[in-house]
Design a protein around this motif. Structure first.
Motif, PDB file in Angstrom:
ATOM      1  N   GLY A  10      60.027  11.964  45.228  1.00 12.83           N
ATOM      2  CA  GLY A  10      60.539  11.411  46.481  1.00 12.83           C
ATOM      3  C   GLY A  10      59.474  10.837  47.398  1.00 12.83           C
ATOM      4  O   GLY A  10      59.793  10.339  48.474  1.00 12.83           O
ATOM      5  N   GLY A  12      57.738   8.179  46.835  1.00 13.89           N
ATOM      6  CA  GLY A  12      57.845   6.710  46.826  1.00 13.89           C
ATOM      7  C   GLY A  12      57.097   6.008  45.693  1.00 13.89           C
ATOM      8  O   GLY A  12      56.840   4.811  45.787  1.00 13.89           O
ATOM      9  N   LYS A  13      56.787   6.726  44.615  1.00  8.89           N
ATOM     10  CA  LYS A  13      56.063   6.116  43.478  1.00  8.89           C
ATOM     11  C   LYS A  13      56.807   4.904  42.914  1.00  8.89           C
ATOM     12  O   LYS A  13      56.233   3.829  42.776  1.00  8.89           O
ATOM     13  CB  LYS A  13      55.862   7.136  42.331  1.00  8.89           C
ATOM     14  CG  LYS A  13      55.021   8.325  42.689  1.00  8.89           C
ATOM     15  CD  LYS A  13      54.898   9.275  41.508  1.00  8.89           C
ATOM     16  CE  LYS A  13      56.187   9.931  41.078  1.00  8.89           C
ATOM     17  NZ  LYS A  13      56.807  10.819  42.081  1.00  8.89           N
ATOM     18  N   THR A  14      58.077   5.106  42.583  1.00 10.97           N
ATOM     19  CA  THR A  14      58.853   4.033  41.951  1.00 10.97           C
ATOM     20  C   THR A  14      59.029   2.856  42.898  1.00 10.97           C
ATOM     21  O   THR A  14      58.901   1.700  42.487  1.00 10.97           O
ATOM     22  CB  THR A  14      60.219   4.578  41.480  1.00 10.97           C
ATOM     23  OG1 THR A  14      59.952   5.648  40.569  1.00 10.97           O
ATOM     24  CG2 THR A  14      61.041   3.534  40.775  1.00 10.97           C
ATOM     25  N   THR A  15      59.256   3.145  44.171  1.00 12.81           N
ATOM     26  CA  THR A  15      59.415   2.083  45.177  1.00 12.81           C
ATOM     27  C   THR A  15      58.157   1.211  45.208  1.00 12.81           C
ATOM     28  O   THR A  15      58.244  -0.022  45.181  1.00 12.81           O
ATOM     29  CB  THR A  15      59.645   2.714  46.576  1.00 12.81           C
ATOM     30  OG1 THR A  15      60.749   3.604  46.487  1.00 12.81           O
ATOM     31  CG2 THR A  15      59.913   1.673  47.631  1.00 12.81           C
ATOM     32  N   ARG A 127      69.556  10.058  43.597  1.00 15.16           N
ATOM     33  CA  ARG A 127      68.905  11.082  42.777  1.00 15.16           C
ATOM     34  C   ARG A 127      69.331  12.479  43.193  1.00 15.16           C
ATOM     35  O   ARG A 127      69.791  12.688  44.316  1.00 15.16           O
ATOM     36  CB  ARG A 127      67.371  10.952  42.930  1.00 15.16           C
ATOM     37  CG  ARG A 127      66.813   9.624  42.453  1.00 15.16           C
ATOM     38  CD  ARG A 127      66.711   9.557  40.954  1.00 15.16           C
ATOM     39  NE  ARG A 127      65.890  10.627  40.452  1.00 15.16           N
ATOM     40  CZ  ARG A 127      64.566  10.520  40.288  1.00 15.16           C
ATOM     41  NH1 ARG A 127      63.941   9.410  40.572  1.00 15.16           N
ATOM     42  NH2 ARG A 127      63.885  11.533  39.823  1.00 15.16           N
ATOM     43  N   ARG A 129      67.378  15.545  43.566  1.00 14.55           N
ATOM     44  CA  ARG A 129      66.095  16.264  43.584  1.00 14.55           C
ATOM     45  C   ARG A 129      66.310  17.673  44.114  1.00 14.55           C
ATOM     46  O   ARG A 129      67.253  17.926  44.857  1.00 14.55           O
ATOM     47  CB  ARG A 129      65.083  15.518  44.445  1.00 14.55           C
ATOM     48  CG  ARG A 129      64.720  14.135  43.895  1.00 14.55           C
ATOM     49  CD  ARG A 129      63.628  13.494  44.710  1.00 14.55           C
ATOM     50  NE  ARG A 129      63.247  12.195  44.169  1.00 14.55           N
ATOM     51  CZ  ARG A 129      63.790  11.041  44.556  1.00 14.55           C
ATOM     52  NH1 ARG A 129      64.734  11.027  45.463  1.00 14.55           N
ATOM     53  NH2 ARG A 129      63.384   9.907  44.025  1.00 14.55           N
ATOM     54  N   ASN A 164      51.771   6.596  51.779  1.00 15.57           N
ATOM     55  CA  ASN A 164      52.986   5.776  51.836  1.00 15.57           C
ATOM     56  C   ASN A 164      53.758   6.179  53.093  1.00 15.57           C
ATOM     57  O   ASN A 164      54.747   6.898  53.025  1.00 15.57           O
ATOM     58  CB  ASN A 164      53.819   5.988  50.566  1.00 15.57           C
ATOM     59  CG  ASN A 164      55.093   5.169  50.581  1.00 15.57           C
ATOM     60  OD1 ASN A 164      55.158   4.123  51.209  1.00 15.57           O
ATOM     61  ND2 ASN A 164      56.108   5.656  49.882  1.00 15.57           N
ATOM     62  N   ASN A 165      53.270   5.694  54.234  1.00 20.09           N
ATOM     63  CA  ASN A 165      53.880   6.084  55.511  1.00 20.09           C
ATOM     64  C   ASN A 165      55.250   5.447  55.697  1.00 20.09           C
ATOM     65  O   ASN A 165      55.551   4.413  55.107  1.00 20.09           O
ATOM     66  CB  ASN A 165      52.952   5.716  56.674  1.00 20.09           C
ATOM     67  CG  ASN A 165      51.673   6.534  56.633  1.00 20.09           C
ATOM     68  OD1 ASN A 165      51.704   7.731  56.372  1.00 20.09           O
ATOM     69  ND2 ASN A 165      50.540   5.882  56.853  1.00 20.09           N
ATOM     70  N   GLY A 167      58.292   3.438  56.408  1.00 19.33           N
ATOM     71  CA  GLY A 167      58.489   2.014  56.689  1.00 19.33           C
ATOM     72  C   GLY A 167      57.292   1.132  56.370  1.00 19.33           C
ATOM     73  O   GLY A 167      57.256  -0.032  56.764  1.00 19.33           O
TER      74      GLY A 167
HETATM   75  P1  ATP Z   1      60.535  10.662  41.732  1.00 17.84           P
HETATM   76  O1  ATP Z   1      59.233  11.289  41.334  1.00 17.84           O
HETATM   77  O2  ATP Z   1      61.592  11.697  41.983  1.00 17.84           O
HETATM   78  O3  ATP Z   1      60.976   9.561  40.782  1.00 17.84           O
HETATM   79  P2  ATP Z   1      59.497   8.678  43.594  1.00 17.84           P
HETATM   80  O4  ATP Z   1      58.149   9.124  44.046  1.00 17.84           O
HETATM   81  O5  ATP Z   1      59.541   7.635  42.538  1.00 17.84           O
HETATM   82  O6  ATP Z   1      60.325   9.974  43.193  1.00 17.84           O
HETATM   83  P3  ATP Z   1      61.150   6.858  45.142  1.00 17.84           P
HETATM   84  O7  ATP Z   1      62.386   6.941  44.331  1.00 17.84           O
HETATM   85  O8  ATP Z   1      60.312   5.627  45.011  1.00 17.84           O
HETATM   86  O9  ATP Z   1      60.264   8.170  44.918  1.00 17.84           O
HETATM   87  O10 ATP Z   1      61.483   6.984  46.723  1.00 17.84           O
HETATM   88  C1  ATP Z   1      62.309   8.021  47.241  1.00 17.84           C
HETATM   89  C2  ATP Z   1      63.095   7.492  48.449  1.00 17.84           C
HETATM   90  O11 ATP Z   1      62.212   7.227  49.526  1.00 17.84           O
HETATM   91  C3  ATP Z   1      63.848   6.204  48.179  1.00 17.84           C
HETATM   92  O12 ATP Z   1      65.122   6.282  48.802  1.00 17.84           O
HETATM   93  C4  ATP Z   1      62.983   5.126  48.842  1.00 17.84           C
HETATM   94  O13 ATP Z   1      63.742   4.019  49.261  1.00 17.84           O
HETATM   95  C5  ATP Z   1      62.376   5.890  49.997  1.00 17.84           C
HETATM   96  N1  ATP Z   1      61.053   5.399  50.406  1.00 17.84           N
HETATM   97  C6  ATP Z   1      59.980   5.201  49.622  1.00 17.84           C
HETATM   98  N2  ATP Z   1      58.917   4.803  50.336  1.00 17.84           N
HETATM   99  C7  ATP Z   1      59.317   4.731  51.632  1.00 17.84           C
HETATM  100  C8  ATP Z   1      58.669   4.379  52.873  1.00 17.84           C
HETATM  101  N3  ATP Z   1      57.382   4.004  52.927  1.00 17.84           N
HETATM  102  N4  ATP Z   1      59.387   4.442  54.003  1.00 17.84           N
HETATM  103  C9  ATP Z   1      60.687   4.813  53.969  1.00 17.84           C
HETATM  104  N5  ATP Z   1      61.364   5.155  52.851  1.00 17.84           N
HETATM  105  C10 ATP Z   1      60.695   5.116  51.693  1.00 17.84           C
END
Ligand code: ATP
Ligand code: MG
Length: 180
Positions: A10, A12-15, A127, A129, A164-165, A167
């Protein structure tokens, strides 16, 4: 350059990686997906979730083969986990016998504040989690830092801690692209 990307669920890696893939030539691979493809080729499993039911020695063999496959790629970004939280403690994503095959050049640890991570998990309906307190998330963030630097010492890979602050995905993407 072989780059390992890690961070708690969560964060934000995938984002971030989705945006990076639009702007760079680097192939982005998911470690678990590579393992699953190899298991399918050997007709060991039909479904991804069946992998963890295989005998542990076969799982380790798949894990090693995936690391050899990725280690043979000249340029790659690997989406993986530095630690996996289990009821029996933190499982290392990159134990020495994986690290020596994977041969990473750079470890990127994606971080945010424990409260931001808790809020993102709560808001993300795509997801399922695990529910964790801010204190528990803080501990997992700490565990990932220890794991990242242990891997750095063994492999010689640099560690980049990427914030990954809230916004500020664009900032994190720019810093990541600048580092590679
Ligand atoms: P996992 O390991 O479970 O796959 P992840 O690290 O890939 O998690 P993401 O799926 O990319 O996490 O992001 C989790 C949520 O946080 C998503 O809803 C995404 O839109 C949101 N998010 C990511 N980065 C930011 C940000 N900088 N500001 C606000 N929301 C964010
Ligand atoms: Mg993800």
């Amino acid at each position: 350059m072989r780059i390992v990307v890690g961070g708690v669920p969560g964060v934000g890696k995938t984002t971030i990686m989705e945006e990076v893939s639009r702007r760079s030539e680097y192939p982005i691979v998911n470690y678990g997906t590579i393992m699953f493809q190899m298991a399918q080729e050997k007709r060991l499993v039909k479904h991804r979730d069946d992998m963890r039911k295989l005998p542990i020695n076969i799982q380790r063999e798949l894990q090693k083969k995936a690391a050899e496959h990725i280690g043979a790629m000249e340029n790659v970004i690997v989406d993986t986990h530095l630690t996996i939280k289990t009821p029996a403690g933190y499982l290392p994503g990159l134990p020495i016998w994986i690290l020596e095959r994977l041969k990473p050049d750079l470890i990127v640890l994606i971080e945010a504040s424990p409260q931001e991570i808790a809020d993102r998990r709560a808001k993300d309906e795509t997801r399922r989690r695990d529910m964790e307190s801010v204190k528990e998330i803080k501990e997992h963030l700490d565990a990932n830092r220890y794991a990242a630097f242990a891997c750095s010492v063994y492999s010689g890979a640099n560690v980049l801690i990427l914030e990954n602050n809230e916004g500020m995905v664009e900032d994190a993407v720019k810093k990541f692209l600048g580092a590679i």
